[in-house]
Scaffold this motif. Structure first.
Motif, mmCIF file in Angstrom:
data_model
loop_
_atom_site.group_PDB
_atom_site.id
_atom_site.type_symbol
_atom_site.label_atom_id
_atom_site.label_comp_id
_atom_site.label_asym_id
_atom_site.label_seq_id
_atom_site.Cartn_x
_atom_site.Cartn_y
_atom_site.Cartn_z
ATOM 1 N N VAL A 91 0.903 -1.280 0.036
ATOM 2 C CA VAL A 91 0.105 -0.076 -0.156
ATOM 3 C C VAL A 91 0.937 1.255 -0.088
ATOM 4 C CG1 VAL A 91 -1.826 1.131 1.434
ATOM 5 C CG2 VAL A 91 -1.771 -1.188 1.177
ATOM 6 N N ARG A 92 1.868 1.127 0.839
ATOM 7 C CA ARG A 92 2.758 2.355 0.925
ATOM 8 C C ARG A 92 3.270 2.597 -0.756
ATOM 9 N NH1 ARG A 92 4.921 -0.076 5.472
ATOM 10 N NH2 ARG A 92 6.836 -0.630 4.346
ATOM 11 N N GLY A 93 3.431 1.681 -1.447
ATOM 12 C CA GLY A 93 4.166 1.826 -3.021
ATOM 13 C C GLY A 93 3.059 2.089 -3.617
ATOM 14 N N LEU A 94 2.233 2.326 -3.512
ATOM 15 C CA LEU A 94 0.908 2.911 -4.407
ATOM 16 C C LEU A 94 1.033 4.070 -4.833
ATOM 17 C CD1 LEU A 94 -1.736 2.097 -5.388
ATOM 18 C CD2 LEU A 94 -2.838 3.146 -3.721
ATOM 19 N N ARG A 95 0.800 4.295 -6.422
ATOM 20 C CA ARG A 95 1.322 5.436 -7.122
ATOM 21 C C ARG A 95 0.530 6.555 -6.372
ATOM 22 N NH1 ARG A 95 -0.836 8.427 -11.365
ATOM 23 N NH2 ARG A 95 -2.311 6.864 -12.017
ATOM 24 N N VAL A 96 0.889 7.701 -6.194
ATOM 25 C CA VAL A 96 0.206 9.142 -5.847
ATOM 26 C C VAL A 96 0.345 10.019 -6.951
ATOM 27 C CG1 VAL A 96 0.196 10.889 -4.280
ATOM 28 C CG2 VAL A 96 0.461 8.570 -3.438
ATOM 29 N N PRO A 97 -0.629 10.706 -7.366
ATOM 30 C CA PRO A 97 -0.624 11.758 -8.401
ATOM 31 C C PRO A 97 0.660 12.979 -8.262
ATOM 32 C CG PRO A 97 -2.700 11.003 -8.108
ATOM 33 C CD PRO A 97 -2.046 10.274 -7.095
ATOM 34 N N GLY A 98 1.468 13.098 -9.163
ATOM 35 C CA GLY A 98 2.383 13.925 -8.829
ATOM 36 C C GLY A 98 3.946 13.604 -8.199
ATOM 37 N N ARG A 99 3.851 11.999 -7.964
ATOM 38 C CA ARG A 99 4.985 11.837 -7.154
ATOM 39 C C ARG A 99 6.161 11.719 -8.213
ATOM 40 N NH1 ARG A 99 4.672 6.487 -3.664
ATOM 41 N NH2 ARG A 99 3.330 8.081 -2.414
ATOM 42 N N PRO A 100 7.406 12.398 -7.984
ATOM 43 C CA PRO A 100 8.318 12.516 -9.034
ATOM 44 C C PRO A 100 8.927 10.990 -9.646
ATOM 45 C CG PRO A 100 8.554 13.887 -7.271
ATOM 46 C CD PRO A 100 7.637 12.955 -6.871
ATOM 47 N N SER A 101 8.706 10.000 -8.677
ATOM 48 C CA SER A 101 9.418 8.857 -9.144
ATOM 49 C C SER A 101 8.612 8.190 -10.318
ATOM 50 C CB SER A 101 9.384 7.663 -7.871
ATOM 51 O OG SER A 101 7.826 7.579 -7.467
ATOM 52 N N GLN B 238 -5.172 -4.232 -13.985
ATOM 53 C CA GLN B 238 -4.065 -3.358 -13.327
ATOM 54 C C GLN B 238 -5.073 -2.157 -12.702
ATOM 55 O OE1 GLN B 238 -1.419 -3.756 -12.449
ATOM 56 N NE2 GLN B 238 -0.974 -1.825 -11.329
ATOM 57 N N HIS B 239 -5.805 -1.613 -13.353
ATOM 58 C CA HIS B 239 -6.857 -0.403 -12.993
ATOM 59 C C HIS B 239 -7.660 -0.876 -11.700
ATOM 60 C CE1 HIS B 239 -9.182 3.028 -12.897
ATOM 61 N NE2 HIS B 239 -10.308 2.263 -12.924
ATOM 62 N N THR B 240 -8.237 -2.064 -12.067
ATOM 63 C CA THR B 240 -9.172 -2.697 -10.595
ATOM 64 C C THR B 240 -8.146 -2.856 -9.472
ATOM 65 O OG1 THR B 240 -10.542 -3.881 -12.137
ATOM 66 C CG2 THR B 240 -10.479 -4.483 -9.747
ATOM 67 N N ARG B 241 -6.872 -3.447 -9.531
ATOM 68 C CA ARG B 241 -5.816 -3.696 -8.396
ATOM 69 C C ARG B 241 -5.548 -2.209 -7.895
ATOM 70 N NH1 ARG B 241 -0.389 -3.607 -8.170
ATOM 71 N NH2 ARG B 241 0.618 -4.732 -6.506
ATOM 72 N N GLY B 242 -5.077 -1.526 -8.887
ATOM 73 C CA GLY B 242 -4.892 0.000 -8.415
ATOM 74 C C GLY B 242 -5.981 0.593 -7.341
ATOM 75 N N ALA B 243 -7.545 0.453 -7.928
ATOM 76 C CA ALA B 243 -8.525 1.042 -7.229
ATOM 77 C C ALA B 243 -8.475 0.432 -5.766
ATOM 78 C CB ALA B 243 -9.728 0.957 -7.950
ATOM 79 N N TYR B 244 -8.375 -1.098 -5.904
ATOM 80 C CA TYR B 244 -8.364 -1.618 -4.509
ATOM 81 C C TYR B 244 -7.223 -1.444 -3.617
ATOM 82 C CZ TYR B 244 -7.669 -5.475 -1.385
ATOM 83 O OH TYR B 244 -7.628 -6.357 -0.256
ATOM 84 N N LEU B 245 -6.189 -1.335 -4.050
ATOM 85 C CA LEU B 245 -4.997 -0.570 -3.269
ATOM 86 C C LEU B 245 -5.368 0.679 -2.678
ATOM 87 C CD1 LEU B 245 -1.851 -2.321 -4.965
ATOM 88 C CD2 LEU B 245 -2.876 -2.975 -2.974
ATOM 89 N N ARG B 246 -5.781 1.525 -3.389
ATOM 90 C CA ARG B 246 -6.031 2.953 -3.075
ATOM 91 C C ARG B 246 -6.984 2.827 -1.883
ATOM 92 N NH1 ARG B 246 -5.069 4.434 -8.616
ATOM 93 N NH2 ARG B 246 -7.343 3.803 -9.062
ATOM 94 N N GLU B 247 -8.174 2.070 -1.945
ATOM 95 C CA GLU B 247 -9.395 1.942 -1.187
ATOM 96 C C GLU B 247 -8.480 1.371 0.054
ATOM 97 O OE1 GLU B 247 -13.659 -0.142 -0.492
ATOM 98 O OE2 GLU B 247 -12.684 -0.548 -2.428
ATOM 99 N N VAL B 248 -7.738 0.438 -0.065
ATOM 100 C CA VAL B 248 -6.915 -0.208 1.393
ATOM 101 C C VAL B 248 -6.353 0.970 1.929
ATOM 102 C CG1 VAL B 248 -5.084 -1.807 2.075
ATOM 103 C CG2 VAL B 248 -7.017 -2.533 0.179
ATOM 104 N N GLU B 249 -5.526 1.949 1.169
ATOM 105 C CA GLU B 249 -4.594 2.854 1.536
ATOM 106 C C GLU B 249 -5.590 3.878 2.529
ATOM 107 O OE1 GLU B 249 -1.122 5.899 0.316
ATOM 108 O OE2 GLU B 249 -2.997 5.599 -1.051
ATOM 109 N N GLN B 250 -6.783 4.360 1.680
ATOM 110 C CA GLN B 250 -7.685 5.140 2.429
ATOM 111 C C GLN B 250 -8.152 4.335 3.656
ATOM 112 O OE1 GLN B 250 -10.567 5.838 -0.617
ATOM 113 N NE2 GLN B 250 -9.043 7.314 -1.849
ATOM 114 N N ARG B 251 -8.574 3.314 3.621
ATOM 115 C CA ARG B 251 -9.252 2.764 4.783
ATOM 116 C C ARG B 251 -8.213 2.573 6.089
ATOM 117 N NH1 ARG B 251 -12.962 -2.335 2.902
ATOM 118 N NH2 ARG B 251 -14.494 -1.123 1.756
#
Length: 401
Positions: free
Chosen positions: A7-17, A163-176
């Motif tokens: 979850v910590r490695g999830l992409r965040v918009p605007g992240r330089p990496s 991949q989009h579904t997985r990213g959405a799931y990880l974002r939801e996990v991160e938010q929770r």
């Protein structure tokens, strides 16, 4: 609370990496297509102007990949048009189609499923139209190749969608996880605040009552000694006052040690004496009588054992009420009434003082009593009566039986 590594490695918009990653992908694809084309140029030849146009299309198609996350649909269109123009013009047949494949996958992975399906359909229609325009039946792709192209495009869209579904799931996990962390911190702060308030009420009730008795006894004996009584009478008054002061201070120290026990460390032995309750009401009224008050107690209903927290709250309400009477009321008598019902306990403290609540409300006494009653789902009122002043508390019993 630490977030999982995935979850910590999830992409965040605007992240330089991610800009670095996109630049690296663009560079790798450009090198691959360029090397393939340079190798093909050793075995095929074409006019120089067509070669320049072909290299320009390669640079446009490969360079557009850098912006594939920011503008996925536009990049997919650009790479498709570049490929559509490149292959009819160039004889080298380099792997420029890889740019469109990567752009199509990114379009689906970024959640633009309809656009990805539309682009795949346009690609298949364009290939079919181009094959139908070949003269003399000289087709570039047979039916098997067209079917494989269709399956290839569908697979790219399916993988991108997954991949989009997985990213959405990880974002939801991160938010929770973040919401749970914030909720845990808020509960910890609330618990610490409630504990501080509870300790403050305990210290106020313990010290306030005893110190008020000490103050009243000291003032009374000083007043008597100021009138110059006979030595024997003065000594008797002083002895009586000092005895009451000693008893009040002893009780204050005992209850203070009990209250401060909650602050002890886990490896220390906490006090084992029980918390005070209504069974010590006679002792409490005795202290009040030593100040000159005429205190009476009446019990209505069947008296029974109460849960310790509720018993302590009722005791503290009576104690603080007597403290207020001693400090502010200028009363001569106090009546304490305990009314036991099936579902509640009512505690009333009536005095015949001057009935002015302002002095009693200046401190935290009535507020503390109100908080104690509300903590058990009850209520407390303090108001004037025809004969003086009344404090009345209602404490429900059903939830704490």
């Amino acid at each position: 609370m630490a977030l999982p590594s995935r979850v910590r490695g999830l992409r965040v918009p605007g992240r330089p990496s991610w800009h670095v990653t996109d630049a690296a992908v663009t560079l790798v694809v450009t090198l691959f297509v360029s090397v393939w084309t340079l190798v093909a140029m050793r075995y095929e030849t074409e006019p120089a102007h067509l070669t320049l146009v072909g290299w320009a299309l390669i640079l446009v198609g490969c360079g557009a990949l850098y912006h594939r996350r920011r503008w996925p649909v536009a990049v997919a269109v650009v790479t498709l048009l570049a490929s559509a123009a490149y292959y009819p013009l160039s004889v080298f047949d380099g792997p420029l189609m890889i740019t469109f494949a990567l752009a199509l996958y990114t379009t689906a992975a970024e959640g633009r499923l309809a656009a990805a399906v539309a682009l795949a359909a346009v690609t298949l229609l364009a290939v079919g139209f181009g094959e139908s325009r070949q003269s003399g039946g000289a087709r570039q792709l047979d039916d098997v190749s067209v079917a494989m192209l269709a399956g290839w495009l569908i697979s790219l869209i399916a993988v991108g969608r997954a991949q989009h579904t997985r990213g959405a799931y990880l974002r939801e996990v991160e938010q929770r996880a973040r919401a749970a962390e914030r909720e845990q911190e808020a509960r910890a702060r609330q618990g610490a605040t409630e504990e501080r308030l509870r300790i403050a009420r305990e210290l106020h009730d313990v010290l306030g009552h005893s110190i008020s008795l000490i103050n009243v006894q000291s003032s009374a004996v000083l007043h008597k000694l100021g009138k110059g009584p006979e030595p024997a009478a003065g000594l008797a008054a002083a002895e009586e006052a000092l005895t009451a002061v000693k008893a009040a201070s002893k009780d204050a120290l005992r209850e203070l040690r009990s209250t401060l026990g909650v602050l002890r460390q886990a490896d220390e032995v906490a006090p084992t004496s029980p918390a005070p309750g209504l069974d010590r009401l006679d002792e409490l009224t005795g202290h009040a009588r030593s100040t000159g008050l005429n205190v009476s107690t009446r019990v209505e209903g069947v008296r029974r054992a109460l849960p310790p927290p509720l018993d302590l709250a009722a005791y503290r309400i009576v104690q603080e009420s007597l403290t207020n009477v001693t400090r502010h009321a200028r009363a001569s008598s106090v009546r304490i009434t305990l009314e036991y019902a099936d579902d509640q306990l009512r505690v009333r403290v009536d005095d015949d003082g001057d009935g002015t609540p302002d002095a009693r409300n200046t401190g935290s006494g009535i507020r503390g009593m109100t908080e104690r009653a509300r903590a058990f789902g009850g209520e407390l009122t303090a108001h004037n009566t025809a004969a003086g002043f009344r404090v009345e508390a209602r404490l429900p019993l059903e939830e704490h039986a």
